[in-house]
Design an enzyme around this catalytic site. Sequence first.
Site, PDB file in Angstrom:
ATOM      1  N   ARG A 166     -10.708 -11.038   1.531  1.00 58.66           N
ATOM      2  CA  ARG A 166     -11.601 -12.046   0.934  1.00 58.66           C
ATOM      3  C   ARG A 166     -10.963 -13.426   0.977  1.00 58.66           C
ATOM      4  NH1 ARG A 166     -11.792  -8.770  -4.573  1.00 58.66           N
ATOM      5  NH2 ARG A 166     -11.486  -7.109  -3.036  1.00 58.66           N
ATOM      6  N   LYS A 212       0.838  -1.201   0.000  1.00 62.01           N
ATOM      7  CA  LYS A 212       0.000   0.000   0.000  1.00 62.01           C
ATOM      8  C   LYS A 212       0.873   1.252   0.000  1.00 62.01           C
ATOM      9  CE  LYS A 212      -4.008  -1.671   2.606  1.00 62.01           C
ATOM     10  NZ  LYS A 212      -5.014  -1.418   1.555  1.00 62.01           N
TER      11      LYS A 212
HETATM   12  N1  BES Z   1      -8.241  -3.433   4.254  1.00 62.64           N
HETATM   13  C1  BES Z   1      -8.365  -3.005   2.905  1.00 62.64           C
HETATM   14  C2  BES Z   1      -9.637  -2.210   2.644  1.00 62.64           C
HETATM   15  C3  BES Z   1      -9.760  -0.881   3.328  1.00 62.64           C
HETATM   16  C4  BES Z   1      -9.417   0.272   2.671  1.00 62.64           C
HETATM   17  C5  BES Z   1     -10.291  -0.777   4.590  1.00 62.64           C
HETATM   18  C6  BES Z   1      -9.571   1.490   3.284  1.00 62.64           C
HETATM   19  C7  BES Z   1     -10.450   0.441   5.223  1.00 62.64           C
HETATM   20  C8  BES Z   1     -10.093   1.583   4.559  1.00 62.64           C
HETATM   21  C9  BES Z   1      -8.396  -4.213   1.961  1.00 62.64           C
HETATM   22  O1  BES Z   1      -7.687  -5.324   2.377  1.00 62.64           O
HETATM   23  C10 BES Z   1      -7.827  -3.781   0.661  1.00 62.64           C
HETATM   24  O2  BES Z   1      -6.692  -3.417   0.646  1.00 62.64           O
HETATM   25  N2  BES Z   1      -8.627  -3.836  -0.387  1.00 62.64           N
HETATM   26  C11 BES Z   1      -8.187  -3.451  -1.689  1.00 62.64           C
HETATM   27  C12 BES Z   1      -8.730  -4.444  -2.678  1.00 62.64           C
HETATM   28  C13 BES Z   1      -8.232  -4.229  -4.078  1.00 62.64           C
HETATM   29  C14 BES Z   1      -6.756  -4.568  -4.170  1.00 62.64           C
HETATM   30  C15 BES Z   1      -9.029  -5.102  -5.011  1.00 62.64           C
HETATM   31  C16 BES Z   1      -8.760  -2.070  -1.968  1.00 62.64           C
HETATM   32  O3  BES Z   1      -9.920  -1.816  -1.641  1.00 62.64           O
HETATM   33  O4  BES Z   1      -8.024  -1.236  -2.480  1.00 62.64           O
HETATM   34 ZN    ZN Z   2      -5.632  -5.261   1.765  1.00 66.82          ZN
END
Ligand code: BES
Ligand code: ZN
Length: 499
Positions: A353, A279
């Site tokens: 997921r 990230k």
């Molecule tokens: N934990 C994150 C989602 C999240 C984002 C929670 C912001 C709270 C605030 C999750 O694991 C994630 O990183 N999701 C990705 C999925 C994508 C790579 C398909 C996302 O939403 O960017």
């Molecule tokens: Zn994630």
Amino acid sequence: MQVDVRQGRVETEVAEALVLTHCEGEVLSKHDASLDRTLGGTLRELVRSKEFEGKANEVVLLHSQGKIPAKRVVLVGLGKKKDLGLDQIRQAMGHAAKRVRQAKACSFTAILPTVMPRSASAVEVAQAMAEGAILGSYQFTVYRSEKSGTKYVSTMTLLTSQKGQLRQLAEGIRRGVATAEATVLVRDLCNHPSNVMTPTKMANEAKAIARETGVSLKILEQREMEDLGMGALLGVAKGSHESPKFIILKYHGSKKKDDPPVVLVGKTITFDSGGISLKPAENMEQMKADMTGGAEVLAAMRAVARLRLPVNLFSILPAAENMPGSRAMRPGDIVRTLSGKTVEVQNTDAEGRLILSDGLSYATQFKPAALIDVATLTGACVVALGQFAIGMLGTDAKLKESLRKAGLRAGERVWEMPLWDEYFEQLRSDVADMRNIGGRGGGMITAAVFLSKFVGDCPWVHLDIASTDWSERERAYIPKGPTGIGTRLLIQYLIDRVL
Ligand code: BES
Ligand code: ZN
Ligand code: ZN
């Protein structure tokens, strides 16, 4: 905070502060007017001069200067009478509790609102008052060396003039304390940093709750997960030195021990760095709260056991840390899930997921009456809903309707998104049964459609709490940072189901 109820009169109540609520544009009630005469007309003057109008978020504190036994009077606004609901009461009590703390008092007596929200019972009003006061007083000071500035309000008393109301109010308080303390637990667990709140620490928290409430607990270690074939959860955990845990709690409250249980599954990623699909640095620290779902199903379990609800409830927490490392899962890796289905991991940041797929598959063996998962799952949820609604997708219309109603009552509202199988097109992989990302568009939906492949034919609902789990600003009874939103929704759903 200790909350109790007493029958009595405002004029003779001994207290550090008396909290009165008032609706915008209304004249003083009979009771408030008689108190006002004793106080020498100050309340009427404040209302008349519009120094206090009764608007939502308005708070005024005055000293009684010996005219009544209570030292101070705190007036809080409820907003317009036509908009009055349980959440306005929660907010008013949140403001009141904070004002009392500012005044360096540690207890107060709150008078039941003279105008009640339409179609709300005395039980619900008392519950909302307890929730507002406890949640509004929340502070997280564990890591502060200087604790002298932090005062706690330790007691709230609800005062009623009607003896006949006492039992209902006491029941409302019992529920409100249990639900609010559950939210407080979630906020605490989420506030702890990830170097403390590891999967092992979550397992220890579950142990403490099992010991306190007598619910049964099973923790699967990595070896057992390998034997079972939880390849998705293990794939996520591989990049971290922290060992994954698979935590299962069971509470049997139903008269019949073999009644189909409600099963809750909570995403428990104790830190989400994104893994090899790292990230960006900005706001990454907020990913310490990526275990909110797990904390919520754990706290809901504790509340339900404390309330002795006549229901069978199981909570499942697949727990791992998502880190990059030389052993970490790579984009392109294929994992075999507990269900036997294979997944091509095209993005290691879509880890929620993956662990949930194994959690949900595991849950199906219990033949749940209702299966609900709670997860900070997608950034797309934040984009779609902002901060005031939880994303809801699921297969069972009745379950969705029950959750919608519970959300309204709890002030933790859900909003439904479509779960149409057409979206599965976006999840097709060239080499495995599916891939773990759905490309551009409908990110909250494709994540839920992914999960739907692991729930069999169970009545199932997925709650995406990425929108609500973290607040950018302080509100009446919601702090800046981890909010715990979703916890009271789950407990209210279970209360409504059986009480
Ligand atoms: N934990 C994150 C989602 C999240 C984002 C929670 C912001 C709270 C605030 C999750 O694991 C994630 O990183 N999701 C990705 C999925 C994508 C790579 C398909 C996302 O939403 O960017
Ligand atoms: Zn994630
Ligand atoms: Zn995540």
